[in-house]
Write a protein that holds these residues in place. Sequence first.
Motif, PDB file in Angstrom:
ATOM      1  N   ALA A 272       0.823  -1.213   0.000  1.00  0.00           N
ATOM      2  CA  ALA A 272       0.000   0.000   0.000  1.00  0.00           C
ATOM      3  C   ALA A 272       0.856   1.260   0.000  1.00  0.00           C
ATOM      4  O   ALA A 272       0.511   2.258  -0.618  1.00  0.00           O
ATOM      5  CB  ALA A 272      -0.941  -0.005   1.200  1.00  0.00           C
ATOM      6  N   ASP A 273       2.029   1.210   0.683  1.00  0.00           N
ATOM      7  CA  ASP A 273       2.851   2.412   0.749  1.00  0.00           C
ATOM      8  C   ASP A 273       3.594   2.683  -0.562  1.00  0.00           C
ATOM      9  O   ASP A 273       4.190   3.722  -0.738  1.00  0.00           O
ATOM     10  CB  ASP A 273       3.847   2.322   1.909  1.00  0.00           C
ATOM     11  CG  ASP A 273       4.761   1.107   1.797  1.00  0.00           C
ATOM     12  OD1 ASP A 273       4.680   0.384   0.790  1.00  0.00           O
ATOM     13  OD2 ASP A 273       5.561   0.904   2.728  1.00  0.00           O
ATOM     14  N   GLU A 274       3.535   1.718  -1.502  1.00  0.00           N
ATOM     15  CA  GLU A 274       4.137   1.936  -2.817  1.00  0.00           C
ATOM     16  C   GLU A 274       3.173   2.638  -3.763  1.00  0.00           C
ATOM     17  O   GLU A 274       3.554   3.054  -4.838  1.00  0.00           O
ATOM     18  CB  GLU A 274       4.553   0.597  -3.447  1.00  0.00           C
ATOM     19  CG  GLU A 274       5.631  -0.139  -2.679  1.00  0.00           C
ATOM     20  CD  GLU A 274       5.899  -1.493  -3.301  1.00  0.00           C
ATOM     21  OE1 GLU A 274       5.428  -1.743  -4.419  1.00  0.00           O
ATOM     22  OE2 GLU A 274       6.573  -2.311  -2.657  1.00  0.00           O
ATOM     23  N   ALA A 346      -6.601   3.264  -4.437  1.00  0.00           N
ATOM     24  CA  ALA A 346      -5.525   2.930  -3.503  1.00  0.00           C
ATOM     25  C   ALA A 346      -5.287   1.429  -3.386  1.00  0.00           C
ATOM     26  O   ALA A 346      -4.449   0.999  -2.610  1.00  0.00           O
ATOM     27  CB  ALA A 346      -5.839   3.512  -2.118  1.00  0.00           C
ATOM     28  N   CYS A 347      -6.004   0.644  -4.156  1.00  0.00           N
ATOM     29  CA  CYS A 347      -5.907  -0.815  -4.032  1.00  0.00           C
ATOM     30  C   CYS A 347      -4.562  -1.320  -4.559  1.00  0.00           C
ATOM     31  O   CYS A 347      -4.194  -1.031  -5.702  1.00  0.00           O
ATOM     32  CB  CYS A 347      -7.048  -1.478  -4.796  1.00  0.00           C
ATOM     33  SG  CYS A 347      -7.022  -3.280  -4.682  1.00  0.00           S
ATOM     34  N   PRO A 348      -3.828  -2.113  -3.785  1.00  0.00           N
ATOM     35  CA  PRO A 348      -2.516  -2.596  -4.223  1.00  0.00           C
ATOM     36  C   PRO A 348      -2.576  -3.724  -5.249  1.00  0.00           C
ATOM     37  O   PRO A 348      -1.549  -4.120  -5.773  1.00  0.00           O
ATOM     38  CB  PRO A 348      -1.866  -3.072  -2.925  1.00  0.00           C
ATOM     39  CG  PRO A 348      -3.018  -3.478  -2.069  1.00  0.00           C
ATOM     40  CD  PRO A 348      -4.115  -2.494  -2.376  1.00  0.00           C
ATOM     41  N   ILE A 349      -3.765  -4.250  -5.530  1.00  0.00           N
ATOM     42  CA  ILE A 349      -3.864  -5.325  -6.521  1.00  0.00           C
ATOM     43  C   ILE A 349      -4.739  -4.907  -7.713  1.00  0.00           C
ATOM     44  O   ILE A 349      -5.304  -5.739  -8.404  1.00  0.00           O
ATOM     45  CB  ILE A 349      -4.387  -6.639  -5.902  1.00  0.00           C
ATOM     46  CG1 ILE A 349      -5.753  -6.423  -5.235  1.00  0.00           C
ATOM     47  CG2 ILE A 349      -3.379  -7.208  -4.917  1.00  0.00           C
ATOM     48  CD1 ILE A 349      -6.407  -7.723  -4.789  1.00  0.00           C
ATOM     49  N   VAL A 350      -4.835  -3.617  -7.951  1.00  0.00           N
ATOM     50  CA  VAL A 350      -5.657  -3.129  -9.055  1.00  0.00           C
ATOM     51  C   VAL A 350      -5.159  -3.654 -10.401  1.00  0.00           C
ATOM     52  O   VAL A 350      -5.928  -3.793 -11.349  1.00  0.00           O
ATOM     53  CB  VAL A 350      -5.711  -1.586  -9.042  1.00  0.00           C
ATOM     54  CG1 VAL A 350      -4.369  -0.978  -9.412  1.00  0.00           C
ATOM     55  CG2 VAL A 350      -6.816  -1.067  -9.963  1.00  0.00           C
ATOM     56  N   ASN A 351      -3.863  -3.982 -10.487  1.00  0.00           N
ATOM     57  CA  ASN A 351      -3.322  -4.511 -11.742  1.00  0.00           C
ATOM     58  C   ASN A 351      -3.816  -5.922 -12.051  1.00  0.00           C
ATOM     59  O   ASN A 351      -3.610  -6.416 -13.161  1.00  0.00           O
ATOM     60  CB  ASN A 351      -1.795  -4.512 -11.703  1.00  0.00           C
ATOM     61  CG  ASN A 351      -1.216  -3.114 -11.760  1.00  0.00           C
ATOM     62  OD1 ASN A 351      -1.899  -2.176 -12.135  1.00  0.00           O
ATOM     63  ND2 ASN A 351       0.037  -2.972 -11.376  1.00  0.00           N
ATOM     64  N   LEU A 352      -4.437  -6.563 -11.085  1.00  0.00           N
ATOM     65  CA  LEU A 352      -5.010  -7.892 -11.294  1.00  0.00           C
ATOM     66  C   LEU A 352      -6.510  -7.824 -11.548  1.00  0.00           C
ATOM     67  O   LEU A 352      -7.170  -8.854 -11.646  1.00  0.00           O
ATOM     68  CB  LEU A 352      -4.748  -8.769 -10.060  1.00  0.00           C
ATOM     69  CG  LEU A 352      -3.298  -9.173  -9.820  1.00  0.00           C
ATOM     70  CD1 LEU A 352      -3.153  -9.815  -8.441  1.00  0.00           C
ATOM     71  CD2 LEU A 352      -2.818 -10.119 -10.902  1.00  0.00           C
ATOM     72  N   GLY A 390       5.300 -17.130  -2.824  1.00  0.00           N
ATOM     73  CA  GLY A 390       5.853 -17.008  -1.495  1.00  0.00           C
ATOM     74  C   GLY A 390       6.028 -15.572  -1.066  1.00  0.00           C
ATOM     75  O   GLY A 390       6.668 -15.282  -0.049  1.00  0.00           O
ATOM     76  N   SER A 391       5.474 -14.630  -1.821  1.00  0.00           N
ATOM     77  CA  SER A 391       5.599 -13.214  -1.492  1.00  0.00           C
ATOM     78  C   SER A 391       4.809 -12.881  -0.252  1.00  0.00           C
ATOM     79  O   SER A 391       3.785 -13.467   0.043  1.00  0.00           O
ATOM     80  CB  SER A 391       5.091 -12.365  -2.664  1.00  0.00           C
ATOM     81  OG  SER A 391       5.029 -11.021  -2.304  1.00  0.00           O
ATOM     82  N   LYS A 392       5.304 -11.909   0.498  1.00  0.00           N
ATOM     83  CA  LYS A 392       4.609 -11.468   1.708  1.00  0.00           C
ATOM     84  C   LYS A 392       3.997 -10.088   1.523  1.00  0.00           C
ATOM     85  O   LYS A 392       3.640  -9.415   2.473  1.00  0.00           O
ATOM     86  CB  LYS A 392       5.585 -11.437   2.879  1.00  0.00           C
ATOM     87  CG  LYS A 392       6.125 -12.827   3.239  1.00  0.00           C
ATOM     88  CD  LYS A 392       7.033 -12.766   4.447  1.00  0.00           C
ATOM     89  CE  LYS A 392       7.564 -14.141   4.813  1.00  0.00           C
ATOM     90  NZ  LYS A 392       8.466 -14.100   5.990  1.00  0.00           N
ATOM     91  N   LYS A 393       3.873  -9.695   0.241  1.00  0.00           N
ATOM     92  CA  LYS A 393       3.292  -8.390  -0.008  1.00  0.00           C
ATOM     93  C   LYS A 393       1.851  -8.331   0.505  1.00  0.00           C
ATOM     94  O   LYS A 393       1.115  -9.312   0.433  1.00  0.00           O
ATOM     95  CB  LYS A 393       3.287  -8.108  -1.514  1.00  0.00           C
ATOM     96  CG  LYS A 393       4.681  -7.923  -2.104  1.00  0.00           C
ATOM     97  CD  LYS A 393       5.144  -6.523  -1.918  1.00  0.00           C
ATOM     98  CE  LYS A 393       6.459  -6.259  -2.642  1.00  0.00           C
ATOM     99  NZ  LYS A 393       6.876  -4.888  -2.510  1.00  0.00           N
ATOM    100  N   SER A 394       1.454  -7.199   0.965  1.00  0.00           N
ATOM    101  CA  SER A 394       0.091  -7.023   1.449  1.00  0.00           C
ATOM    102  C   SER A 394      -0.879  -7.020   0.299  1.00  0.00           C
ATOM    103  O   SER A 394      -0.600  -6.552  -0.775  1.00  0.00           O
ATOM    104  CB  SER A 394      -0.038  -5.692   2.199  1.00  0.00           C
ATOM    105  OG  SER A 394      -1.376  -5.397   2.463  1.00  0.00           O
ATOM    106  N   GLN A 395      -2.081  -7.571   0.515  1.00  0.00           N
ATOM    107  CA  GLN A 395      -3.128  -7.503  -0.488  1.00  0.00           C
ATOM    108  C   GLN A 395      -4.387  -6.883   0.093  1.00  0.00           C
ATOM    109  O   GLN A 395      -5.496  -7.161  -0.308  1.00  0.00           O
ATOM    110  CB  GLN A 395      -3.433  -8.893  -1.060  1.00  0.00           C
ATOM    111  CG  GLN A 395      -3.812  -9.935  -0.019  1.00  0.00           C
ATOM    112  CD  GLN A 395      -4.341 -11.196  -0.692  1.00  0.00           C
ATOM    113  OE1 GLN A 395      -5.298 -11.126  -1.464  1.00  0.00           O
ATOM    114  NE2 GLN A 395      -3.753 -12.317  -0.394  1.00  0.00           N
ATOM    115  N   SER A 396      -4.163  -6.020   1.073  1.00  0.00           N
ATOM    116  CA  SER A 396      -5.308  -5.301   1.631  1.00  0.00           C
ATOM    117  C   SER A 396      -5.719  -4.217   0.680  1.00  0.00           C
ATOM    118  O   SER A 396      -4.925  -3.715  -0.098  1.00  0.00           O
ATOM    119  CB  SER A 396      -4.925  -4.691   2.979  1.00  0.00           C
ATOM    120  OG  SER A 396      -3.881  -3.779   2.808  1.00  0.00           O
ATOM    121  N   GLY A 397      -7.018  -3.821   0.725  1.00  0.00           N
ATOM    122  CA  GLY A 397      -7.463  -2.752  -0.152  1.00  0.00           C
ATOM    123  C   GLY A 397      -8.898  -2.935  -0.517  1.00  0.00           C
ATOM    124  O   GLY A 397      -9.429  -4.021  -0.457  1.00  0.00           O
TER     125      GLY A 397
END
Length: 397
Positions: A272-274, A346-352, A390-397
């Motif tokens: 999210a901070d990216e 602001a969604c971190p997975i908008v590219n999906l 195995g990524s630990k990236k956040s998928q909140s949003g």
Amino acid sequence: MLEFILKPTAKPAAPGKMKNKFISSISLSQYKIWDLARAKNVPFAFDLELTARCNLDCRHCYINLPADNPGVQKTELSFDQIADIVNQSVAMGSLWCLLTGGEPMLRKDFSEIYLMLKRKGLLVSVYSNACLISEEHIALFKKFPPRHIEVTVYGATAETYERVTRRPGSFRAFQRGLHLLLDNGIQVRLKAMAMRSNVAELPAIAEFCRKQTMDFFRFDPLLHLRFDGDPAKNEDIRAERLHADEIVAIEQGDEERFTVMKNNCEQFVFSADEHHDCRHLFRCGTGRNGFTVSPEGHFHLCSSLRHRDCIVDLKKTTLSEAWNSLVPRVRAMTSSDPEFTRKCRACPIVNLCLWCPAHAHLETGRLDGWSEYFCQVAHARAKALLEKSGSKKSQSG
């Protein structure tokens, strides 16, 4: 829209076949001319929707109108009107044109339009269901080859194909047209839509397509709603949509596609901070270097963008005026809706996600509308990718 074009790595030249060490090759997309066009804000590619009419009645289609509808036919641009728009586009620097529809072969003047584009020096591609391909078309394409003809495959058997198209005999017509193209060396690309009516046959469709063309196949599991807003037909489309977990299972089952997604996970999922929150609606490339002309002559930044504030009538204004005034105005559009900025922007997975202002408008009537279905698919994809990578990236949003 998430879309992948998968091509196998080219085989190295056999020893002795390339004696001149200075000889090399690059793909069309690698030519520097595209970078120059982008830098100068040139519309180097455009789509011509020759008609909204189609000979098929596909359950999932967002544009098809009856092939024999005289009222619709009267609203279509004439040959002279199309030629005028093409002349303006070429004068602005356009290099590539896609002929699409509906089914473009329904136009009685298709060959004349195609020849006119080729004589202008344009690269020309065609989208077709192949059912109407004739010997005359083949003669035309052999003499003046298209960049490619892209054909949608709705099923690998007559039962499935015609369950989608709702036209008896269409599978045989499709087979005949496709083999005419392939047997005569016309460059063909194949694609498929993944939907309720053909989901059981998708592996067979993929196998069929890859055997026929070898170097290109793509499928799209996300169906968007009608341009004309027809309520009954929109219900047909919703009924054909696959559930989020089904879409992920299909993508995971396609080794090539899912490998691309997994290897590019960092581009699709980010913290999210990216992601800088922003009220601007358009993050995509719409209106950057191309446009669409609808059958009745409306200028669109992309084929799906049908909001009344985002189109102009080219029968009443010039292409240059549309490009230089409408495009920057649309790309500057913002939203003051806090739900939009919180959920989508602001969604971190908008590219999906299938979400974009154009699809949001078709889905909700608003350019900044939120779609529960799009969101479900995006989160299901993110979960699968994160588990596999195995990524630990956040998928909140």
